[in-house]
Design a protein around this motif. Sequence first.
Motif: not given
Length: 371
Positions: A104-108, A132-135, A141-142, A159-160
């Motif tokens: 779910s994008p709720a992770l954002l 996920l690239g916006s977190m 990240l595994d 994800l810098s």
Amino acid sequence: MRNSRPIILFPLLCFLSSTISILCEPNTLVCNEKEKHALLRFKKALSDPGNRLSSWSVNQDCCRWEAVRCNNVTGRVVELHLGNPYDGFDLEFYRKFKLGGEISPALLELEFLSYLNLSWNDFGGIPIPSFLGSMGSLRYLDLSYAGFGGLVPHQLGNLSTLRHLDLGDNSGLLYVENLGWISHLAFLKYLGMNGVDLHREVHWLESVSMLPSLSELHLSECELDSNMTSSLGTISEVHFTALSKLKVLWISGTSLSFHVNSSIPTSGSGRGFLSGIVDTAPNWFWKFASYIVWIDLSNNQISGDLSQVVLKNTFIDLSSNCFSGRLPRLSPNVRILNIAKFILGTDFPFHVQKMNGRSKLEVLDVGLCGA
């Protein structure tokens, strides 16, 4: 004046007593309400046959939930340890406790999340969510052994601050068309892409060599065969010298070609393992390799006489290659050496060279060597 000192000390002692009392109380940390409801929406999208997330209840503090870690000061969610506690080698329990469903994008809404582990679950071949690239707070990240499929999203390159990225061993379902985004992860120390199909990406080595902090690289079974090495060009020393911090290198099963003395047959097995490639690894490669602690070059088609090569690695796997003549000289630090299943191109067998110093060698596998 004689009684002033006790009067001053009394409030100070009261203050210290109350402070110590607070510090000694059981953890009263309460999680952020917005993040709590975000986690509940995330849970709702998952399948959880083993009820691993049964503690995730609206009536309980989310900082006390299974697999959730919060910051000790702010109470914000910083880690999600959702890897299956049972790997695939314990099949009964693995199937019972694997998570699935949707991500779910709720992770954002977990804006301080720095650690996300979803390994050893089964998401049925769904794509890795591009969001996920916006977190931006993620450092770990595994997604390995988790049943993801399709194109690896280039948004992961945003994800810098990422230090650890593992996308490996997803049953060969993931593929990459352009790996250029990986070069944006300047702080990356661990890159795991075992089993990710890279045959469409001819510049993979250039991208990986732009990771100055990389200490561990896993690129086994990535379809790096003769169908793409001709367009890749020569694998040169320049590609590896930038990886000065590399300590672990796993590139087994790639049919690796250095384009030094290549002899590639006109007919083969298509993508995947292609027998018959005969390539000699240049001296600069062995010099580079000798400083890596763990190195796995198995199931390639690398050839040559290694009698002048000195390896200092702790773990060395050179099995299923085409070396001939003598083994390389081994430093006393070598603990495990695997030279099984060699394809020898000469009439004389391998000879282990005498090692100087007290050897630490514990395992030597020479099984099924032969012409």
